[in-house]
Enzyme design. Sequence first.
Site, PDB file in Angstrom:
ATOM      1  CE  LYS A 132      -3.884  -2.256   2.298  1.00 12.27           C
ATOM      2  NZ  LYS A 132      -4.592  -2.569   3.534  1.00 12.27           N
ATOM      3  CD  GLN A 171      -3.514  -4.158   6.562  1.00 11.00           C
ATOM      4  OE1 GLN A 171      -3.652  -3.089   5.975  1.00 11.00           O
ATOM      5  NE2 GLN A 171      -3.850  -5.301   6.020  1.00 11.00           N
ATOM      6  CG  ASP A 190      -9.690   0.435   5.510  1.00  8.00           C
ATOM      7  OD1 ASP A 190      -9.519   0.049   4.346  1.00  8.00           O
ATOM      8  OD2 ASP A 190      -9.069  -0.011   6.486  1.00  8.00           O
TER       9      ASP A 190
HETATM   10  N1  GUN Z   1      -6.818  -6.362   5.953  1.00  7.97           N
HETATM   11  C1  GUN Z   1      -7.108  -6.998   4.785  1.00  7.97           C
HETATM   12  N2  GUN Z   1      -7.713  -6.159   3.920  1.00  7.97           N
HETATM   13  C2  GUN Z   1      -7.811  -4.968   4.531  1.00  7.97           C
HETATM   14  C3  GUN Z   1      -8.356  -3.696   4.144  1.00  7.97           C
HETATM   15  O1  GUN Z   1      -8.878  -3.492   3.040  1.00  7.97           O
HETATM   16  N3  GUN Z   1      -8.261  -2.719   5.076  1.00  7.97           N
HETATM   17  C4  GUN Z   1      -7.713  -2.933   6.298  1.00  7.97           C
HETATM   18  N4  GUN Z   1      -7.675  -1.907   7.144  1.00  7.97           N
HETATM   19  N5  GUN Z   1      -7.209  -4.092   6.691  1.00  7.97           N
HETATM   20  C5  GUN Z   1      -7.263  -5.097   5.811  1.00  7.97           C
END
Ligand code: GUN
Length: 292
Positions: A54, A98, A121
């Site tokens: 990311k 995350q 998110d």
């Molecule tokens: N863990 C797996 N996919 C995601 C996501 O799209 N956002 C977040 N915050 N954690 C994740």
Amino acid sequence: MDSKIIDGTDLSAQIKAEVKNHVKRLKSKMARPPGLSVVLVGDDPASAVYVRNKQRAAKEAGMIGNTIAMPHSSTEDEIIQVVNELNIDASCDGILVQLPLPDHINEATVTSSIDPLKDVDGLHPNNAGLLAAGTPRFVPATPGGIVQMLLRTGNNPSGKRVVILGRSNIVGRPISNLLSMKGEGGDATVTICHSRTKNIGDVCRSAEILIAAIGIPGFVTSDMVSDGVVAIDVGINRVEATDRKRGYKLVGDIDFSGVSKRASAITPVPGGVGPMTIAMLLSNTIDAVGFH
Ligand code: GUN
């Protein structure tokens, strides 16, 4: 690549290029580049890889990406304290914590502490509620990426029977809201399946578009789909593979070799939905710039 295989890497590159152009235009108007902050708690190896990807993508798009890494032993209050600092940091446009968080942390409490206008998110209850009401502010990145995938490959969900496996807040629930919404990318007839669903094979076979997001490797087998199905695999499962240098391989929730023989289109794992999630996160971060 086989034409029925939906290439998420290629599609996400298109979206990332669009985001990069947008960032260029924004930079001429802003005193600083858009900023994305990621909070990573603990040392889950898969999460560390996702966060690195990311951040790399954010930097490639011309944004400022920074990661706040916290130890597994962090308390809920300590994590919320970090989120609160980011909430008032004027150089931070988007915040992502995350998931999953360590077991002793309540994810909903942490998610709810994020400023809803920085919640790229889309997991804050305000944003989940706006999406459910049909007026989304931030659409969670994976569901947003799936809709883009369908639209950009000529698989418009309008009027289609869609079956979703999984009812999580991060994928199943928001994708069901998006696809059943009125308008572009929506207008589908949506069914959600979960662990209490009866005759799940019958329900899956009724799908013109099948979306699997349950985290069980190879759950969807070829006898569970109808010919011509569009199969979207959200699963990213590590399974042991002694022939691989790292000792594991990534597989989805769909048995690719069987289902791909019957599908008209199918996403691979890796290289399918995963890269789209990252592209949509960047797109949400651009939107966040406009909110403050
Ligand atoms: N863990 C797996 N996919 C995601 C996501 O799209 N956002 C977040 N915050 N954690 C994740």
